[in-house]
Design an enzyme around this catalytic site. Structure first.
Site, PDB file in Angstrom:
ATOM      1  CD  GLU A   1      -2.765  -1.140   2.312  1.00 48.11           C
ATOM      2  OE1 GLU A   1      -2.311  -1.554   3.407  1.00 48.11           O
ATOM      3  OE2 GLU A   1      -3.960  -1.263   2.224  1.00 48.11           O
TER       4      GLU A   1
ATOM      5  CD  GLU B   1      -3.414  -6.159   3.991  1.00 51.81           C
ATOM      6  OE1 GLU B   1      -3.637  -7.125   2.934  1.00 51.81           O
ATOM      7  OE2 GLU B   1      -2.646  -5.179   4.214  1.00 51.81           O
TER       8      GLU B   1
END
Ligand code: NAD
Length: 699
Positions: free
Chosen positions: A105, A125
Site C-alpha cells: 500500500e 490481510e
C-alpha cells in the site's frame, strides 16, 4: 532509527531498516515521515527513492500493534502514505523480495514504482480476517485492473513481480530492474529521469471501471460466498473493490476504512490474528534461547513401519532427508514400504507429485531389519507398539547402537517419556515426538520435553519440525500430553450425553454446526473405537472410581470399532465413508439408559456444545497450571492443528475468553448439579476460578 537517510548527488534514498521484514510499526512510520520532510526541505535533492534494507521492501503492518493504541497513533499508515503522495518531489518505490500488505500500500502511494524480479507482491490481510486498510482496495484496482486486483485481495496470495509486470495494461510497475542487485542503481537513475516531471502522477487520479461491473461483482460474490463460509472478510473485499469502481476516491477510502475497523472487532478476525501470533509463539521455549546450539540432522532412523512409522518417514523423505526404516519381520517391513509407495503413487496420480520427485524420495528410503543400520542416524524415532515392555527393549537396544549425540525420540501417545528416557544411559538425548495420524498429513507435532531432555535437543527438534513443515508445540510429561489428555474429558462428556438422552447423530451435528471438522462419534469411527477402549481399560485399573459411560465399551464388545470394521457408532457401506445412523446402536444406547435407570431428556444443542467445549477448557486450565503447556495459545494451536477445532473460533482458550470466563464458570456450576455427570470434574480448575473471579482472561 528504523529508517536510514542518505543522499546520492541529487537523489535522497530512504531505506526502511526494521528487521526482519521492515514492519511498518510506529517508530518506522515516524522515521519515514521525518526523512521525507528532510528530503523536501533540502534544495539539493530533486527526487526521492524509498526502499527496504535486508530481506524485504516491507512485510507490512506490525501485527503486534493490532488492536493497540500504537496501531493508530499518528503518523498512522494512512497518514504516511498521504505524506508520500503529497510530496512535492517525486517519490520512487524500489521494491524487492517482499512487498506485502502495508508494504504494497505504501508503494501505491508513491508516484513511481520500480520492482526487482522475484519480489513477492500481495495483500494478505484477508488471512487475518481483514481487508487491506490503507488504500489497497482502492488503489490496486486502479493500477492492476479490477479483476486481477480482486483476485489478489480475496486470495491474500502473493504473486511474483515478473508475472504481474506481464499483465497487459498494468500500471503497478513503471519499470522492472534487470536484477535484484541492480535495483538501487536503476532506481536512482530512474528517479533522476523523472525529477522534473510535474504534475506528479498519483494512483488516486487513475480511472477505475469494469465494463460489466454489476454482472462481474455478482459473479464474484457468488464465488467468494462458497469459499468464505465462516469468515466475513472475503465478501467485504468484494464490497470494497466494487466501491472503488463506483465512488469518488476519497469516499472509497472512507468506505474501506469503515469496513476495516468493523472487521477488526469481529471474533473471526480476532481468532485469525490470535492464531498468527500463537503459531510464532509456540516455536519459542522460554529457557531455550534462539542462540542455543543445535545438533545436525542429516539422516533419520524410524523404528516400526506401521501406521505411524510410515507417515513419519514420509515427512523426512519429503524434506529430502534420508530415512532408514527398521522392522522386526520382513513381511511387516514390506507392508510398510508398500503403504508408503501407495501413498506417493496416489499423489502422482492426482498430479500433486511429479514422477521424478517420487523416485527421488523413494531412493532416500532404506528399509532394514538390522539395528546396525541405525548407527549413523542423527535422529531415531520409535513408533512400535504402545507397550512399555516393547519400548524398553527398543530403547535399550538403541542405546547400544546409536552414535553418541544421536537424538532418540518416542512417538508414544500415552506412556511416560521420563521412564522411556531412563531405559537408556543418555536420558538427556531422549524426547517425545508425538505425531498425529495420518502423520504425513497432520500439521501438529507435540514435542514432549522429559525431565532430563537437553536444551540443545529441544532446540534441534523444534528446528527439525519446521523443516518437515509441522507446527510444533511443547508439552510436559503427563498422561495424554496436552491434546489427548483434554480429549479424554471431551469423550467422557460425549458418553454422558448419550446416557442422558442424546443420540450420536445429535451430538455430532451440534458440534459440527459449531464448526468442528467432525463430531466425537464420527471421529471415533474414523480413528478406531478400540483405541479409546484400551485406554479406558487401563484407566479402570488406575482409577477404578472414575465415572464414565459404558456405552462405548458395549459398542466395542459388539466388535464395532468404526470404519475399519465397517461399523461403529454408525453403519458404513462397503468402500464408502458416509456415516449412516444405526438402529442397532440407538437400541443399544436405549437399553443402556434403562439399565442405568435414566429417563431420557431432550438436550439442547447449546448444552451439548458447552459441555464438550468447556470440558476441554477446564482440563486445559489444569494443564496450564501444572506447567504442562507453557501458554494458553499453545493449547489453541494443538486444538486447531490436531483436533479440527474451528479456526474461526481461535481454539478453546480464545473461545472461552470470548464467551467470558465468568460465564464459563457459571455453566460449570450448573453442570455440577447434574446427577448423571461427573460433579468432581466440573469443579473449575483453580486457575480458571481465579481468572473468572478477577474478570481476567487466559490471553
Ligand atoms: P502399528 O501397530 O500400526 O505399528 C507398529 C509397528 O511396529 C508394527 O509394524 C510392528 O511390526 C512394529 N514393531 C513392533 N515391535 C517392534 C520392534 N521391537 N522393533 C521394530 N518394530 C516393531 O502402530 P501405530 O499406530 O503406528 O503406533 C505406533 C506408536 O505410535 C504407538 O506408540 C502409538 O501409541 C503411537 N501413536 C499412534 C497414533 C495413531 O493414531 N495410530 C497416533 C500417535 C501416536
Amino acid at each position: 532509527m528504523t529508517a536510514e537517510y542518505k543522499v546520492h548527488g541529487d537523489i535522497a534514498v530512504i531505506t526502511l531498516n526494521n528487521p526482519p521484514i521492515n514492519g511498518l510499526g510506529h517508530a518506522t512510520r515516524v522515521a519515514i515521515t521525518r526523512h521525507l520532510e528532510q528530503a523536501n526541505a533540502d534544495g539539493a535533492v530533486k527526487a526521492i527513492v524509498l526502499t527496504g534494507a535486508g530481506r524485504a521492501f516491507s512485510g507490512g503492518a506490525d501485527i503486534t500493534e493490532f488492536g493497540t493504541p500504537r496501531a493508530t497513533q499518528e503518523p498512522n499508515l494512512l497518514s504516511v502514505i498521504l505524506a508520500v503522495e503529497n510530496s512535492a518531489k517525486p517519490v520512487v518505490a524500489a521494491m524487492h523480495s517482499i512487498a506485502m500488505g502495508g508494504g504494497l500500500e505504501l508503494p501505491l502511494g508513491c508516484h513511481y514504482r520500480i520492482a526487482a524480479p522475484g519480489c513477492k507482491v500481495g495483500l494478505p490481510e484477508v488471512r487475518l480476517g481483514l481487508i487491506p486498510g490503507a488504500g489497497g482496495t482502492q488503489r490496486l484496482p486502479r493500477v492492476m485492473g479490477v479483476e486481477t486486483a480482486l483476485n489478489l485481495i480475496v486470495s491474500g496470495e502473493p504473486v511474483n513481480s515478473e508475472l504481474l509486470a506481464q499483465q497487459p495494461g498494468q500500471k503497478l510497475f513503471d519499470k522492472m530492474s534487470a536484477s535484484a542487485e541492480s535495483l538501487m542503481e536503476e532506481a536512482i537513475a530512474f528517479a533522476r529521469s523523472v525529477a522534473g516531471t510535474r504534475p506528479l502522477p498519483r494512483v488516486r487520479d487513475l480511472p477505475c471501471k469494469h465494463p460489466m461491473g454489476d454482472a462481474y461483482f455478482q459473479f464474484a460474490r457468488n464465488m467468494v460466498k462458497g469459499m468464505a463460509k465462516n469468515f466475513p472478510a472475503p465478501l467485504k473485499c468484494v464490497d470494497a473493490v466494487e466501491a472503488a469502481t463506483q465512488k469518488k476516491f476519497d469516499d472509497g477510502m472512507a468506505f474501506e476504512r469503515e469496513i476495516f475497523i468493523n472487521l477488526m472487532f469481529t471474533p473471526e478476525s480476532r481468532a485469525l490474528r490470535h492464531l498468527f501470533i500463537a503459531e510464532r509463539a509456540a516455536s519459542k521455549i522460554a529457557d531455550v534461547p534462539a542462540s542455543t546450539p543445535k545438533r545436525e540432522i542429516k539422516s533419520v532412523g524410524v523404528i516400526g513401519a506401521g501406521t505411524m512409522g510410515g507417515g513419519i518417514s514420509m515427512n523426512f523423505l519429503n524434506a529430502g532427508i534420508p530415512v532408514t526404516m527398521l522392522e522386526t519381520k520382513q513381511d511387516a517391513l514390506d507392508r510398510g514400504l508398500a503403504t508408503i509407495r501407495k501413498n506417493y503413487e496416489s499423489q502422482v496420480k492426482k498430479g500433486k507429485l511429479k514422477q521424478d520427485k517420487y523416485e527421488q524420495r523413494m531412493a532416500l528410503l532404506k528399509p532394514t531389519l538390522a539395528y546396525e543400520d541405525l548407527k549413523d542416524a542423527d535422529l531415531v524415532i520409535e513408533a512400535v507398539f504402545e507397550d512399555i515392555g516393547v519400548k524398553q527393549q527398543v530403547f535399550e537396544k538403541l542405546d547400544q547402537v546409536a552414535k553418541p549425540g544421536a537424538i532418540l525420540a518416542s512417538n508414544t501417545s500415552t506412556l511416560d517419556v521420563n521412564r522411556i528416557a531412563d531405559f537408556t544411559k543418555r536420558p538427556q538425548d531422549v524426547v517425545g515426538l508425538h505425531f498425529f495420524s495420518p502423520a504425513n498429513v497432520m500439521k501438529l507435532l507435540e514435542v514432549v520435553r522429559g525431565a532430563k531432555t537437553g536444551k540443545d535437543v529441544m532446540a534441534t527438534v523444534m528446528d527439525a519440525a519446521k523443516k518437515i513443515r509441522k507446527t510444533a508445540v511443547v508439552s510436559g510429561v503427563c498422561d495424554g500430553f496436552i491434546g489427548n489428555r483434554m480429549i479424554e474429558q471431551y469423550s467422557r462428556q460425549a458418553g454422558f450425553l448419550l446416557d442422558e438422552g442424546a443420540s450420536p447423530q445429535q451430538v455430532d451435528r451440534a458440534v459440527e454446526k459449531f464448526g468442528f471438522a467432525m463430531g466425537p462419534f464420527r471421529m471415533g469411527d474414523l480413528a478406531g473405537n478400540d483405541i479409546g477402549w484400551a485406554i479406558r481399560k487401563r484407566r479402570a485399573q488406575e482409577r477404578p472410581n472414575l465415572k464414565y459411560s459404558r456405552s462405548a465399551d458395549k459398542l466395542c464388545e459388539l466388535g464395532r470399532f468404526g470404519q475399519k470394521t465397517g461399523a461403529g457408532w454408525y453403519d458404513y457401506q462397503a468402500g464408502k465413508r458416509d456415516a449412516i445412523a444405526s438402529e442397532l446402536v440407538n437400541k443399544m444406547i436405549e437399553a443402556h439408559r434403562k439399565e442405568l435407570g435414566i429417563a431420557p431428556r431432550k438436550i439442547s444443542d447449546d448444552e451439548i456444545v458447552q459441555r464438550l467445549v468447556f470440558s476441554l477448557v477446564n482440563e486445559a486450565a489444569h494443564i496450564l497450571q501444572e506447567g504442562i503447556a507453557a501458554r494458553p495459545s499453545d493449547i489453541d494451536m494443538v486444538y486447531i492443528t490436531g483436533y479440527g477445532f474451528p479456526i474461526h473460533r481461535g481454539g478453546p482458550m480464545l473461545y472461552a475468553d470470548q464467551v467470558g470466563l465468568f460465564n464459563v464458570v457459571q455453566a460449570m456450576k450448573r453442570f455440577q448439579q447434574n446427577p448423571n455427570d461427573d460433579a468432581a470434574f466440573w469443579e473449575p480448575a483453580p486457575l480458571l476460578a481465579r481468572l473468572a473471579a478477577e474478570g481476567g482472561t487466559f490471553s
